[in-house]
Scaffold this motif. Sequence first.
Motif, mmCIF file in Angstrom:
data_model
loop_
_atom_site.group_PDB
_atom_site.id
_atom_site.type_symbol
_atom_site.label_atom_id
_atom_site.label_comp_id
_atom_site.label_asym_id
_atom_site.label_seq_id
_atom_site.Cartn_x
_atom_site.Cartn_y
_atom_site.Cartn_z
ATOM 1 N N LYS A 1 0.842 -1.210 0.000
ATOM 2 C CA LYS A 1 0.000 0.000 0.000
ATOM 3 C C LYS A 1 0.863 1.240 0.000
ATOM 4 O O LYS A 1 1.951 1.253 0.581
ATOM 5 N N TYR A 2 0.397 2.284 -0.651
ATOM 6 C CA TYR A 2 1.102 3.571 -0.685
ATOM 7 C C TYR A 2 1.267 4.073 0.749
ATOM 8 O O TYR A 2 0.276 4.147 1.497
ATOM 9 N N PRO A 3 2.487 4.434 1.176
ATOM 10 C CA PRO A 3 2.717 4.794 2.593
ATOM 11 C C PRO A 3 2.253 6.219 2.930
ATOM 12 O O PRO A 3 3.065 7.075 3.275
ATOM 13 N N GLN A 4 0.969 6.452 2.794
ATOM 14 C CA GLN A 4 0.415 7.798 3.013
ATOM 15 C C GLN A 4 0.668 8.295 4.442
ATOM 16 O O GLN A 4 0.992 9.468 4.652
ATOM 17 N N ALA A 5 0.533 7.391 5.399
ATOM 18 C CA ALA A 5 0.723 7.781 6.801
ATOM 19 C C ALA A 5 2.147 8.277 7.023
ATOM 20 O O ALA A 5 2.368 9.314 7.670
ATOM 21 N N GLU A 6 3.114 7.581 6.435
ATOM 22 C CA GLU A 6 4.528 7.976 6.587
ATOM 23 C C GLU A 6 4.797 9.318 5.900
ATOM 24 O O GLU A 6 5.515 10.163 6.429
ATOM 25 N N VAL A 7 4.188 9.483 4.699
ATOM 26 C CA VAL A 7 4.350 10.755 3.958
ATOM 27 C C VAL A 7 3.794 11.904 4.803
ATOM 28 O O VAL A 7 4.428 12.951 4.966
ATOM 29 N N ASP A 8 2.600 11.680 5.355
ATOM 30 C CA ASP A 8 1.961 12.723 6.180
ATOM 31 C C ASP A 8 2.816 13.059 7.398
ATOM 32 O O ASP A 8 2.986 14.236 7.737
ATOM 33 N N ALA A 9 3.358 12.019 8.004
ATOM 34 C CA ALA A 9 4.182 12.235 9.209
ATOM 35 C C ALA A 9 5.434 13.048 8.854
ATOM 36 O O ALA A 9 5.812 13.977 9.578
ATOM 37 N N THR A 10 6.053 12.704 7.715
ATOM 38 C CA THR A 10 7.258 13.452 7.294
ATOM 39 C C THR A 10 6.908 14.906 6.999
ATOM 40 O O THR A 10 7.615 15.830 7.413
ATOM 41 N N PHE B 1 7.177 -0.522 -1.313
ATOM 42 C CA PHE B 1 7.524 0.819 -0.833
ATOM 43 C C PHE B 1 8.530 0.810 0.325
ATOM 44 O O PHE B 1 8.735 1.846 0.942
ATOM 45 N N ASP B 2 9.130 -0.320 0.591
ATOM 46 C CA ASP B 2 10.038 -0.419 1.746
ATOM 47 C C ASP B 2 11.186 0.594 1.679
ATOM 48 O O ASP B 2 11.476 1.285 2.661
ATOM 49 N N SER B 3 11.792 0.662 0.495
ATOM 50 C CA SER B 3 12.935 1.583 0.342
ATOM 51 C C SER B 3 12.487 3.041 0.532
ATOM 52 O O SER B 3 13.169 3.837 1.169
ATOM 53 N N GLN B 4 11.291 3.379 -0.025
ATOM 54 C CA GLN B 4 10.784 4.749 0.107
ATOM 55 C C GLN B 4 10.428 5.072 1.564
ATOM 56 O O GLN B 4 10.645 6.197 2.030
ATOM 57 N N ILE B 5 9.893 4.066 2.253
ATOM 58 C CA ILE B 5 9.553 4.276 3.670
ATOM 59 C C ILE B 5 10.831 4.574 4.464
ATOM 60 O O ILE B 5 10.866 5.488 5.301
ATOM 61 N N ALA B 6 11.880 3.826 4.115
ATOM 62 C CA ALA B 6 13.173 4.068 4.782
ATOM 63 C C ALA B 6 13.673 5.476 4.476
ATOM 64 O O ALA B 6 14.166 6.188 5.350
ATOM 65 N N GLN B 7 13.493 5.890 3.205
ATOM 66 C CA GLN B 7 13.915 7.256 2.816
ATOM 67 C C GLN B 7 13.095 8.309 3.561
ATOM 68 O O GLN B 7 13.621 9.344 3.979
#
Lengths: 200, 385
Positions: free
Chosen positions: A24-33, A78-84
Amino acid sequence: MNRKLFLALVVLGLGSFVFTSCAKYPQAEVDATNLTIQEAVTAGAEMYLHEEFVAMQDSMNAVMVSLEEEKSKFFKNFDSQIAQLTTVTTMATDLKAKTLVRIEELKVEIQTLITETQALVDTNKVLVQTAPKGKEGKSALEAIKGEIEVIEASLAEVNTMFASGELLATIDKAKAAKEKAAAINEELNTVIAKFQGKKK
Amino acid sequence: MKKRILIFTPILLILLGIAFVAYNYQTKKPPVADLNQAAKKLSEAEALHANYYAKEAYNFAKICYDSAFHRLSVENNRNIIARNYDHITVFTNKSIQSSKEAIQLTKDHLKSIKGKLSVQLDETEKLVIDFDAKYKHFPIRKADKEDFVKSKLLCNEGRLNFESEQFEACATKLDWANRLLKKLHAKYQSELSAYFSNYDTWQTWINETIRQSKQSKGNCIIVDKYAREARLYVAGKLHHTYDIELSENWAGNKMYQGDKATPEGRYKIKAKKAHGSTKYYKALLIDYPNDDDKIRFNAKKKNKQLQRSAKIGGLIEIHGGGGKGYDWTDGCVALTNDEMDHIFKFTSVGTPVTIVGSSIPLEDARKILAQKLGHTKSTLDDPEI
């Protein structure tokens, strides 16, 4: 036979569904960043640590592009993007902290300048009082008093600007006031020394 | 056979479908490199504050980048077969182009503004130095002194702003300082010119005094207020030059008692006061007011240019106690005690003392000052100020 074929089609369909939608698209992580970045902005990072702020934003832009790239793939991961995103969040958190430290440093620097300038002004006032009175020193001392008044007015402006949080503009004004106060101090001491030399 | 066809046709269709979709996934790739390049250029522009110095170009680049990113997001949400990334490349190219333009405009602007401000800073600092040098000893009014101090502060702030690359603040401060300084220069330039309108009279007095000294083989003293010098002539020839200090309101003739002005005219030494008989080490009392002073004083009183209670004053001396570095007397001429010893030996009651505003014309005085300041062309010669 028909039943077997139907089953194969169902498995194929389910497999496709699982492969294409399991990541799933990591929307929660994007929002948090984004929230952390916003906090750095609110702290004043863009103003006080501009270059670092731009570098952090650059990283965030790269992550967002990378996310979209991943989104366009059939098999998403999206693992790599989540790490980024985690890295950018850390960067933003650090930047916010650094900004607050920079602001405190500026505040201390300005307060020190104000205190030092005020001390010089006070010393100059005392020197004016202790300087030779009567007609001999009067005109020069009157001129110096005028200069001290201008510095005091400038110092008042510095205090107002400081109170309103215009730190970068305040610091140069405070430095200029201190330079002038120091010059007057030197001038006064020279005049007094000259006069005392004459008395001897 | 018919049954087999019925079984394998859908499988073939599905496989073909999968192959078509896989082909699309393989061929339709988002222009990530372009987007990254556009983002990099945009950051580069922002780091240079292009959003401030080249607002239009920067904003267009940003809009194009945002559009490209939005388009990418929209396309990614569409079915793979319907996806079309062509527009994105158009937007990213436009964004890159605009960012480049914004960067170039910013660099040009910064180069130009730095150059301009650097020149303006030099000019303003020169105006400060010139005003200080030219009017250091000239009577400046309190409000003007405050404006001068303010302009010096603004100039310093401008320099600090320039160093910290706050160019807008720097420009504002320098403009303000420049306006104040030019106003002050113009005002005191005009006062100085008005003061020097008496130059011909001064020159006549000097020539007469020196001629008489030559004829009588006697000594005389010429006090040049503007040059801040007293010159001792022996038999018409310059023998010694003394540095002097005057009163705070020296630029102008003495009008009445307490105006803190040093009189201008042809006088004689009326009395010599030895050490112990004056509080200023030694003194040479001159015969102020002379007849011309009395006529002028009475005329001014009659014309009500002076108050009825005004007195003409007196007790104008050349005395010791000087060397303080500023003007402090009440209208007298002060020398250092050592120089007072020197001049005392060369004078007697009746020695002529001629006090003038200047012994050279204003233009020459300006040139001398400009040379002292090390300018080939001083702002003192600038017709605008």
